[in-house]
Design an enzyme around this catalytic site. Structure first.
Site, PDB file in Angstrom:
ATOM      1  N   ARG A  44     -20.164  11.662 -13.817  1.00 40.70           N
ATOM      2  CA  ARG A  44     -19.280  12.567 -14.142  1.00 40.70           C
ATOM      3  C   ARG A  44     -19.380  13.458 -15.147  1.00 40.70           C
ATOM      4  O   ARG A  44     -19.767  12.910 -16.310  1.00 40.70           O
ATOM      5  CB  ARG A  44     -17.782  12.021 -14.212  1.00 40.70           C
ATOM      6  N   CYS A  55     -19.155   6.028  -2.139  1.00 39.14           N
ATOM      7  CA  CYS A  55     -18.741   5.887  -1.028  1.00 39.14           C
ATOM      8  C   CYS A  55     -19.475   6.639   0.099  1.00 39.14           C
ATOM      9  O   CYS A  55     -19.676   6.272   1.441  1.00 39.14           O
ATOM     10  CB  CYS A  55     -17.120   6.260  -0.821  1.00 39.14           C
ATOM     11  N   HIS A  71     -11.534   1.080  -0.148  1.00 40.65           N
ATOM     12  CA  HIS A  71     -12.347   1.212  -1.304  1.00 40.65           C
ATOM     13  C   HIS A  71     -11.735   0.266  -2.125  1.00 40.65           C
ATOM     14  O   HIS A  71     -10.574   0.053  -2.378  1.00 40.65           O
ATOM     15  CB  HIS A  71     -12.200   2.703  -2.082  1.00 40.65           C
ATOM     16  N   HIS A 103     -17.051  -1.133  -0.165  1.00 40.44           N
ATOM     17  CA  HIS A 103     -16.168  -0.283   0.753  1.00 40.44           C
ATOM     18  C   HIS A 103     -16.176  -1.030   2.070  1.00 40.44           C
ATOM     19  O   HIS A 103     -17.202  -1.606   2.513  1.00 40.44           O
ATOM     20  CB  HIS A 103     -16.962   1.192   1.280  1.00 40.44           C
ATOM     21  N   ASP A 163     -18.570  -1.563  -6.973  1.00 43.25           N
ATOM     22  CA  ASP A 163     -18.004  -0.935  -5.867  1.00 43.25           C
ATOM     23  C   ASP A 163     -18.225  -1.710  -4.652  1.00 43.25           C
ATOM     24  O   ASP A 163     -19.197  -2.410  -4.511  1.00 43.25           O
ATOM     25  CB  ASP A 163     -18.620   0.726  -5.815  1.00 43.25           C
ATOM     26  N   GLN A 188     -20.132   1.312 -11.127  1.00 43.57           N
ATOM     27  CA  GLN A 188     -18.933   0.727 -10.395  1.00 43.57           C
ATOM     28  C   GLN A 188     -19.423  -0.448  -9.855  1.00 43.57           C
ATOM     29  O   GLN A 188     -20.273  -0.611  -9.247  1.00 43.57           O
ATOM     30  CB  GLN A 188     -18.494   1.581  -9.516  1.00 43.57           C
ATOM     31  N   LYS A 244      -3.656   4.571  -3.457  1.00 48.05           N
ATOM     32  CA  LYS A 244      -4.410   3.496  -3.713  1.00 48.05           C
ATOM     33  C   LYS A 244      -3.361   2.470  -4.628  1.00 48.05           C
ATOM     34  O   LYS A 244      -2.444   2.770  -5.172  1.00 48.05           O
ATOM     35  CB  LYS A 244      -5.614   3.979  -4.975  1.00 48.05           C
TER      36      LYS A 244
END
Length: 426
Positions: free
Chosen positions: A138, A109, A289, A160, A158, A156, A243
């Protein structure tokens, strides 16, 4: 074999084999089609970023225990070592910002925020939907690492979205509909929806309370419109906003959090994002997100369990295995394979010397959608005989008909291979 973990590469770092890469790529292509349909823009960002980026976003020092240690430039590290700087002093200086460093990105992000901020934006530009299959890192404890479902490096799906206040409800629903589309196509119907809220006693959250209240209410409102069971769970929010999580139950009853949609009033504030409104004034956008799969690794791990390795035809690493009865059928097998390949079907040929019985036993273990048996009858009549994973069989299928039928089965993303009739019980 779909993936491999090698100790010399590192625990929790996945090596995708050619067969596993096909499954992953098919899933990426599937969601990319829907992203294009919904007006997303593909972006690419680097795997590292400066610590200042993550200080601004709040990822550092928040959650630093689950991140890889920061990287410090070599010359600076040597200078500090010569000055007798201890590890704890170095850590403190990085935390306070006295020295700069870099970090393997724990989130995509902040990079997407910087793409938004790279030029002036108008209300006419919103919603702006940025999507990336971005790899993040991570530091999971070694005892917590497990197969594909808990890893140290993962990709991900992902995205945004940067939206106005008035666009939140429609855009959140669009994100949720995308997750539901994916689950429906894959036959994943046993799931629940969880609205993650703040822990009233928690102190890890950043941002104004009033903004949190607005974001939590937006998530509640969207969940109520889904038509499925949903619940509120305190303490399940991200540190920057509430979320909506999709929690899927696998075939042995375990629950996995996969798709997620998060409303975020915080990061636009921290990065001082703005757009020019219709009134000529600057306004703060809201950020959403969204990751329908959660991560490619975890999603593939759950899919393997869900399908017990027997993927739908469109997802199968190899869709048709062609088995010859004898050497004289090699040429016909090659011609059939080429016609299938020309139509985008993934095939594998076994024209070796093993008996047809042994070939069938060997290739059933690889779980293709179909085994194709080619002998004299098939070669002489330009047809094929098929065997399904269940052992059901059908003979004398015209080759052209099979090619058209399997193309349709792949295009329609049928959950179960369906071109071999199921044997009726007496």
């Amino acid at each position: 074999q779909l993936f491999h973990v090698d100790e010399e590469v590192g625990q929790g770092l996945i090596l995708w084999t050619p067969r596993g890469a096909i499954v992953r790529q098919q899933l990426q292509d599937f969601i990319s089609h829907h992203l294009h349909r919904q007006g997303y823009h593909q972006v690419f960002t680097p795997h590292i970023g400066k610590l200042d980026l993550y200080r601004t976003s709040g990822h550092f020092p928040y959650y630093q225990d689950s991140q890889y240690p920061p990287l410090v430039e070599r010359d600076l590290m040597k200078k500090l070592a010569d000055e007798g700087c201890s590890c704890s002093e170095l850590s403190n200086m990085m935390s306070t910002g006295d020295i700069e460093g870099y970090m393997l990105k724990p989130m995509n992000c902040p990079h997407h925020v910087k793409i938004y901020a790279s030029q002036a934006r108008s209300y006419r530009d919103l919603p702006l939907r940025l999507a990336e299959f971005g790899t993040v890192y991570r530091w999971e404890q070694s005892g917590e690492i497990s197969g594909l479902t808990r890893v140290r490096g993962f990709t991900q799906d992902d995205a945004h979205l940067f939206v106005t206040e008035d666009q939140i409800a429609d855009e959140v629903m669009g994100c949720i509909e995308l997750v539901q589309t994916i689950f429906d196509v894959l036959g994943m119907h046993d799931y629940r929806v969880r609205v993650g809220l703040r822990d009233p006693n928690g102190d890890k959250y950043v941002g104004e309370s009033e903004r949190w209240d607005q974001a939590e209410e937006a998530c509640r409102s969207a969940a109520a419109k889904l038509g499925v069971n949903w619940s509120e769970e305190e303490g399940e929010a991200a540190f920057y906003g509430p979320k909506i999580d999709f929690v899927v139950k696998d075939v042995i009853g375990r629950e996995w959090q996969l798709g997620t949609v998060q409303v975020d009033y915080n990061l636009p504030e921290r990065f001082d994002l703005w757009y020019k409104g219709s009134d000529g004034e600057n306004h703060r956008p809201v950020m959403i997100h969204r990751a329908p799969f959660g991560s490619m690794e975890r999603f593939c791990g759950v899919l393997i369990e869900h399908f017990a390795g027997k993927f739908p035809t469109w997802l199968s690493p190899t869709q048709v295995h062609i088995l010859t009865i004898s050497e004289k059928h090699k040429q016909y097998a090659s011609e059939v394979a080429q016609q299938l390949i020309d139509q985008g079907v993934r095939v594998q040929i076994d024209d070796g010397d093993d008996t047809i019985g042994k070939k069938i036993r060997t290739h059933r273990k690889m779980r293709p959608a179909y085994l194709m048996i080619l002998g004299d009858g098939e070669m002489n009549n330009n047809c094929v005989s098929l065997r399904s994973r269940t052992g059901d069989q059908v003979a004398d299928v015209p080759l052209g008909q099979f090619i058209e039928d399997i193309k349709q089965e792949i295009e329609n993303k049928v959950t179960e291979p369906s071109l071999v009739p199921v044997r009726k019980e007496n």
